[in-house]
Design a protein around this motif. Sequence first.
Motif, PDB file in Angstrom:
ATOM      1  N   ARG A 288      -6.538   4.991   8.780  1.00  0.00           N
ATOM      2  CA  ARG A 288      -5.720   4.136   7.927  1.00  0.00           C
ATOM      3  C   ARG A 288      -4.483   3.676   8.700  1.00  0.00           C
ATOM      4  O   ARG A 288      -4.055   4.322   9.661  1.00  0.00           O
ATOM      5  CB  ARG A 288      -5.304   4.857   6.639  1.00  0.00           C
ATOM      6  CG  ARG A 288      -6.497   5.287   5.806  1.00  0.00           C
ATOM      7  CD  ARG A 288      -6.087   5.907   4.493  1.00  0.00           C
ATOM      8  NE  ARG A 288      -5.695   4.919   3.494  1.00  0.00           N
ATOM      9  CZ  ARG A 288      -6.551   4.160   2.817  1.00  0.00           C
ATOM     10  NH1 ARG A 288      -7.853   4.252   3.044  1.00  0.00           N
ATOM     11  NH2 ARG A 288      -6.118   3.307   1.907  1.00  0.00           N
TER      12      ARG A 288
ATOM     13  N   PHE B 178      -0.383   2.273   8.557  1.00  0.00           N
ATOM     14  CA  PHE B 178       0.866   2.394   7.815  1.00  0.00           C
ATOM     15  C   PHE B 178       1.930   1.565   8.531  1.00  0.00           C
ATOM     16  O   PHE B 178       1.815   1.283   9.724  1.00  0.00           O
ATOM     17  CB  PHE B 178       1.325   3.864   7.761  1.00  0.00           C
ATOM     18  CG  PHE B 178       0.327   4.802   7.167  1.00  0.00           C
ATOM     19  CD1 PHE B 178       0.395   5.141   5.825  1.00  0.00           C
ATOM     20  CD2 PHE B 178      -0.691   5.339   7.946  1.00  0.00           C
ATOM     21  CE1 PHE B 178      -0.535   6.015   5.269  1.00  0.00           C
ATOM     22  CE2 PHE B 178      -1.619   6.211   7.403  1.00  0.00           C
ATOM     23  CZ  PHE B 178      -1.542   6.547   6.061  1.00  0.00           C
TER      24      PHE B 178
ATOM     25  N   GLU C   6     -10.080  -2.667   4.207  1.00  0.00           N
ATOM     26  CA  GLU C   6      -9.357  -3.025   2.987  1.00  0.00           C
ATOM     27  C   GLU C   6      -8.393  -4.177   3.244  1.00  0.00           C
ATOM     28  O   GLU C   6      -8.302  -5.125   2.447  1.00  0.00           O
ATOM     29  CB  GLU C   6      -8.590  -1.812   2.464  1.00  0.00           C
ATOM     30  CG  GLU C   6      -9.476  -0.708   1.909  1.00  0.00           C
ATOM     31  CD  GLU C   6      -8.717   0.586   1.656  1.00  0.00           C
ATOM     32  OE1 GLU C   6      -9.274   1.463   0.982  1.00  0.00           O
ATOM     33  OE2 GLU C   6      -7.565   0.710   2.148  1.00  0.00           O
TER      34      GLU C   6
ATOM     35  N   VAL D  82      -7.432   9.679   9.603  1.00  0.00           N
ATOM     36  CA  VAL D  82      -7.865   9.163   8.296  1.00  0.00           C
ATOM     37  C   VAL D  82      -8.271   7.691   8.378  1.00  0.00           C
ATOM     38  O   VAL D  82      -8.625   7.088   7.377  1.00  0.00           O
ATOM     39  CB  VAL D  82      -6.748   9.330   7.241  1.00  0.00           C
ATOM     40  CG1 VAL D  82      -6.538  10.798   6.928  1.00  0.00           C
ATOM     41  CG2 VAL D  82      -5.446   8.686   7.714  1.00  0.00           C
TER      42      VAL D  82
ATOM     43  N   SER E 198       8.033  -0.410  -4.758  1.00  0.00           N
ATOM     44  CA  SER E 198       6.793  -0.914  -5.366  1.00  0.00           C
ATOM     45  C   SER E 198       6.802  -2.430  -5.407  1.00  0.00           C
ATOM     46  O   SER E 198       7.795  -3.057  -5.773  1.00  0.00           O
ATOM     47  CB  SER E 198       6.643  -0.374  -6.790  1.00  0.00           C
ATOM     48  OG  SER E 198       6.500   1.018  -6.802  1.00  0.00           O
TER      49      SER E 198
ATOM     50  N   GLU F  18       2.838   4.666   0.772  1.00  0.00           N
ATOM     51  CA  GLU F  18       2.586   5.900   1.515  1.00  0.00           C
ATOM     52  C   GLU F  18       1.100   6.193   1.702  1.00  0.00           C
ATOM     53  O   GLU F  18       0.735   7.016   2.542  1.00  0.00           O
ATOM     54  CB  GLU F  18       3.234   7.078   0.796  1.00  0.00           C
ATOM     55  CG  GLU F  18       2.667   7.357  -0.580  1.00  0.00           C
ATOM     56  CD  GLU F  18       3.422   8.461  -1.300  1.00  0.00           C
ATOM     57  OE1 GLU F  18       2.753   9.321  -1.892  1.00  0.00           O
ATOM     58  OE2 GLU F  18       4.666   8.448  -1.259  1.00  0.00           O
ATOM     59  N   HIS F  19       0.239   5.533   0.939  1.00  0.00           N
ATOM     60  CA  HIS F  19      -1.199   5.772   1.061  1.00  0.00           C
ATOM     61  C   HIS F  19      -1.825   4.959   2.199  1.00  0.00           C
ATOM     62  O   HIS F  19      -2.925   5.265   2.638  1.00  0.00           O
ATOM     63  CB  HIS F  19      -1.903   5.443  -0.257  1.00  0.00           C
ATOM     64  CG  HIS F  19      -1.381   6.220  -1.423  1.00  0.00           C
ATOM     65  ND1 HIS F  19      -1.538   7.577  -1.540  1.00  0.00           N
ATOM     66  CD2 HIS F  19      -0.659   5.828  -2.504  1.00  0.00           C
ATOM     67  CE1 HIS F  19      -0.966   8.000  -2.657  1.00  0.00           C
ATOM     68  NE2 HIS F  19      -0.417   6.956  -3.249  1.00  0.00           N
ATOM     69  N   GLY F  20      -1.135   3.928   2.658  1.00  0.00           N
ATOM     70  CA  GLY F  20      -1.676   3.111   3.732  1.00  0.00           C
ATOM     71  C   GLY F  20      -2.923   2.360   3.307  1.00  0.00           C
ATOM     72  O   GLY F  20      -3.277   2.305   2.131  1.00  0.00           O
ATOM     73  N   ALA F  21      -3.599   1.759   4.279  1.00  0.00           N
ATOM     74  CA  ALA F  21      -4.823   1.006   3.993  1.00  0.00           C
ATOM     75  C   ALA F  21      -5.686   0.980   5.244  1.00  0.00           C
ATOM     76  O   ALA F  21      -5.181   1.026   6.371  1.00  0.00           O
ATOM     77  CB  ALA F  21      -4.480  -0.427   3.558  1.00  0.00           C
ATOM     78  N   SER F  22      -6.991   0.898   5.040  1.00  0.00           N
ATOM     79  CA  SER F  22      -7.916   0.804   6.166  1.00  0.00           C
ATOM     80  C   SER F  22      -7.991  -0.637   6.641  1.00  0.00           C
ATOM     81  O   SER F  22      -7.594  -1.575   5.931  1.00  0.00           O
ATOM     82  CB  SER F  22      -9.307   1.286   5.744  1.00  0.00           C
ATOM     83  OG  SER F  22      -9.879   0.384   4.822  1.00  0.00           O
TER      84      SER F  22
ATOM     85  N   ALA G  26       0.830  -1.214   0.000  1.00  0.00           N
ATOM     86  CA  ALA G  26       0.000   0.000   0.000  1.00  0.00           C
ATOM     87  C   ALA G  26       0.861   1.259   0.000  1.00  0.00           C
ATOM     88  O   ALA G  26       0.416   2.324  -0.445  1.00  0.00           O
ATOM     89  CB  ALA G  26      -0.921  -0.004   1.217  1.00  0.00           C
TER      90      ALA G  26
END
Length: 258
Positions: A70, A72, A37, A68, A140, A30-34, A28
């Motif tokens: 989320r 990380f 998800e 947010v 990535s 830098e955007h992280g994940a909930s 995921a």
Amino acid sequence: MSFLQKSPQAGTQSLRRTVQLLRELSQAGEHGASAGELAKRCDLTRATAYRLLGALAEEGLVIHATGVRRYFLGPFAYEMGLRAFPRLGLRELCAGTVSKLAETTGECVFLVMRSGLDTVCLDRQTGEFAVEEMPVDIGSRRPLGVGLSSIAILGALPESEREAIMRANGMRYRETGLLAAERIRLMVKRTAKDRFAFTASDYIDNVGGFALPIRNPVDGVAFAALSIASGVKRMTAPRGKEIVPLLETAVHTIESRL
């Protein structure tokens, strides 16, 4: 009692689920994940995902950004990476070679390593003519089979192993929306025959390139790859006669240092 301090079978299951969560968080970026998800991606109930994430947060492996909602990767994950990297420092070992390739060709050069059923981009160096359309950055993670370097690695593996990998990743190929599994299989077959991978707008419109596998000098097994990519008009078959020998020299240099 720790969430790992259970019966051996339950502990092993929890460990595998935990590693899967960390792997998904790594992907995921830098955007992280909930939590929702992550639960879906790891095939867990929300309650199980929350429980494991909570334990990981207590150990500093995960950070929960409440604003947010989320998650990380946390500071301890970074610290462990720093301690592991000097021993697993393929990026440092190859840095000079990768930079020289980018400077010599003027194109974008990628160093990618296999990680189970995935690949991870260890390094990316851009030359004078590098294009902006390529979304693959350092860190990535993608399914093994998605991306030029992935094809180079798969094409160098024994047929039975690469078929097993492609079957295991079949659903993930469809989820990427990039290529059907059969198309990937054809590219891998071509790579096994030619001994180098080639792409022309297969993954990303107007982007082409060439790649070669990097093999473990002890057992000869492909575990990484070096690729050069640019605008598809620059990555023609005649240009390949110039680029592939440069890649071969670079790969030989890397393998001799391992």
